[in-house]
Design an enzyme around this catalytic site. Structure first.
Site, PDB file in Angstrom:
ATOM      1  N   ARG A 151      46.260 -13.772  25.770  1.00 62.96           N
ATOM      2  CA  ARG A 151      46.289 -14.708  26.017  1.00 62.96           C
ATOM      3  C   ARG A 151      45.181 -14.725  27.112  1.00 62.96           C
ATOM      4  O   ARG A 151      44.747 -16.384  27.158  1.00 62.96           O
ATOM      5  CB  ARG A 151      47.714 -14.880  26.322  1.00 62.96           C
ATOM      6  CG  ARG A 151      49.026 -15.281  25.411  1.00 62.96           C
ATOM      7  CD  ARG A 151      49.730 -16.108  25.673  1.00 62.96           C
ATOM      8  NE  ARG A 151      50.615 -15.143  26.870  1.00 62.96           N
ATOM      9  CZ  ARG A 151      51.615 -14.844  26.468  1.00 62.96           C
ATOM     10  NH1 ARG A 151      51.231 -14.104  25.551  1.00 62.96           N
ATOM     11  NH2 ARG A 151      52.021 -13.385  27.416  1.00 62.96           N
ATOM     12  N   CYS A 188      69.042  -2.520  25.310  1.00 62.19           N
ATOM     13  CA  CYS A 188      70.381  -3.521  26.408  1.00 62.19           C
ATOM     14  C   CYS A 188      71.467  -4.047  25.105  1.00 62.19           C
ATOM     15  O   CYS A 188      72.897  -3.258  25.586  1.00 62.19           O
ATOM     16  CB  CYS A 188      70.528  -4.248  27.496  1.00 62.19           C
ATOM     17  SG  CYS A 188      68.642  -3.231  28.453  1.00 62.19           S
ATOM     18  N   ASP A 193      60.069   1.618  31.624  1.00 63.51           N
ATOM     19  CA  ASP A 193      61.018   3.047  31.914  1.00 63.51           C
ATOM     20  C   ASP A 193      60.530   4.569  32.289  1.00 63.51           C
ATOM     21  O   ASP A 193      61.075   5.042  32.613  1.00 63.51           O
ATOM     22  CB  ASP A 193      62.142   3.459  30.961  1.00 63.51           C
ATOM     23  CG  ASP A 193      63.270   2.630  31.024  1.00 63.51           C
ATOM     24  OD1 ASP A 193      62.857   1.323  31.630  1.00 63.51           O
ATOM     25  OD2 ASP A 193      63.703   1.889  29.636  1.00 63.51           O
TER      26      ASP A 193
END
Length: 484
Positions: free
Chosen positions: A25, A48, A313
């Site tokens: 962008r 999740c 993570d």
């Protein structure tokens, strides 16, 4: 595109695609070429959501995908699926890559140069080195590919049972209920135990800790255990798994613990948590912390390397309450890291200041939340503290649907600074932790919290919200401790 710089992203999920998309962008393709390497079959998906997909709340894997590779390509990104990075050459600024998957040609390796490298390699599930752990029927649930494999196995098991004795494995002809064993009682473990119960399995959860959810103090974890057992989930704590046994055809049949007890299993789910996936970075000599995550500065640049970034993570983050870095694997942080990296590579400026350790989960209708420090963590840091627990309700006690809620609050001994909050309760309990998360970030004392102007109406809370009741009690405890 001869004058364009090249941004190479390793990992096509939350951090990687957020970084690539935001950088795009800010900078056009003739200024910045962006190449994303993803070894799996999906991009931009919600790990999740996998337990809810398995449970049936989510209909298809595609429903968990925020943006497909094709959509990313239409936005000016070069996305190479089923492509694995195998080595980093930091000195020459290049990545060695090859096709991934069992059917891939191992001779198809090549080197790809970069001006900016983004490591978004995520985390790998803990898979213990136990006899039988590689048997058929033993599953992890960290990626959509793993979730899909588990779901297909469950559906095949259920279809075989429906066919009768000829179609099912030995034991189903007797009409016994299908058995599932979940190893580990953290977030994934408790969520998967619910999913399997809802699919009709008799579920046993085995965990080494004193109580399930070791992200809570034991006195709060026992509330989770009681609720799980009330839902028909057998919860065995202090259980040290020593082996998995399989049948002659190689399919898991039992999970054995150190005391010799064997728990029957048609399926086993590993819910032992995750560790940062940093093998590639370690081999290249990049810095890692005590928990194995990459170390970055506030802009998510890897320490000591101006052209390498990392997030999600695979990194350690600054714990604002503890004042030290630790590994926290959550999609919320991963997406924010990606936005920060994309802004900085794209010529803007952004930072990620740190976390307070907020997390929320559920098992059936029980909501579980925490933020800040546990008692053992505060003690390990040398922080003298007081701890209080209150029981209240989610709504005004006279209003229909009011449900019990336990709130535990920790405050520093002399200053009264809020150190942590844990909440276990029914509908309306979990998201109350957000108030505590904001208070921790702002560095409020528990006495200051008592004056917070929170919304009130009988359908939403008692006159004194449970979090504020806990703050009042903590304030009293701090004053008594100071006088003492």
């Amino acid at each position: 595109m001869a004058d364009a710089q090249r941004m190479v992203v390793i990992g096509g999920n939350a951090t990687g695609m957020a970084a690539a998309s935001h950088a795009r962008r800010l900078r056009a393709p003739d200024e910045l070429e962006i190449v994303v390497l993803e070894r799996g079959d999906f991009t931009s998906y919600s790990s999740c959501g996998i337990p809810y997909w398995v449970a049936g709340d989510v209909g298809r894997a595609e429903d968990l995908v925020v943006r497909t590779p094709q959509e990313h390509r239409r936005r000016g990104l070069e996305v190479r699926m089923r492509t694995e990075a195998t080595a980093l050459d930091v000195e020459r600024r290049r990545v060695r890559l090859r096709p991934s998957g069992a059917e891939a040609d191992p001779s198809g390796e090549e080197w790809l140069g970069y001006d900016h490298l983004v490591l978004a390699t995520g985390a790998r599930p803990v898979r213990p080195s136990l006899p039988g752990v590689d048997a058929a029927g033993v599953h992890g649930v960290q990626t959509l590919d793993e979730g899909r494999a588990l779901l297909h196995a469950l559906e095949a098991e259920e279809a075989a049972e429906a066919e009768g004795p000829e179609g099912g494995r030995a034991g189903h002809a007797s009409g016994r209920r299908r058995e599932a064993v979940v190893i580990g009682a953290g977030y994934i473990g408790v969520e998967m135990s619910e999913a399997l119960v809802r699919r009709g399995y008799a579920v046993t959860v085995l965990d080494q800790a004193e109580q399930p959810m070791n992200t809570l103090d034991p006195d709060m974890g026992v509330l989770v255990r009681e609720a799980m057992e009330g839902m028909g989930i057998t919860t065995v704590t202090g259980a040290d798994v020593t082996a998995l046994r399989a049948s002659a055809d190689g399919h898991v049949t039992e999970v054995v613990t150190g005391d010799g007890t064997a728990y029957p299993a048609d399926v086993v789910v590993l819910g032992l948590g995750v560790r940062p996936e940093t093998a590639l970075a370690r081999a290249a000599g990049l810095p890692v912390g005590d928990s194995g995550g990459l170390l970055t500065d506030l802009t998510q640049r890897v320490r000591g390397h101006r052209d390498i970034w990392a997030g999600g993570d695979c990194v350690e983050v600054l714990d604002l309450v503890a004042g030290r870095t630790r590994h926290v694997a959550l999609g919320t942080h991963a997406n924010k890291h990606g936005q920060v990296i994309g802004a900085n590579v794209g010529g803007d400026y952004a930072t990620f200041p740190g976390v307070v350790g907020t997390a929320v989960s559920k098992v059936c209708d029980l909501e579980i939340a925490r933020t800040g420090l546990l008692e053992r963590q505060a003690s390990d840091l040398g922080l003298r503290h007081v701890a209080v627990t209150v029981e209240s309700t989610s709504r005004a006690g006279y209003f229909p649907g009011a449900a019990p809620m336990h709130v535990k609050m920790l405050a520093e001994h002399r200053t009264g600074r809020l150190l942590g909050v844990q909440i276990v309760g029914r509908e309306g309990a979990g998201k109350r932790v957000d108030v505590a998360a904001v208070a921790l970030t702002a560095g409020l004392t528990v006495e200051q919290m008592t004056a917070l102007d929170l919304g009130y109406a009988p359908p939403f809370s008692p006159v004194w919200d449970p979090v504020l009741v806990a703050a009042r009690k903590a304030t009293t405890a701090v004053r008594r401790a100071v006088r003492g």
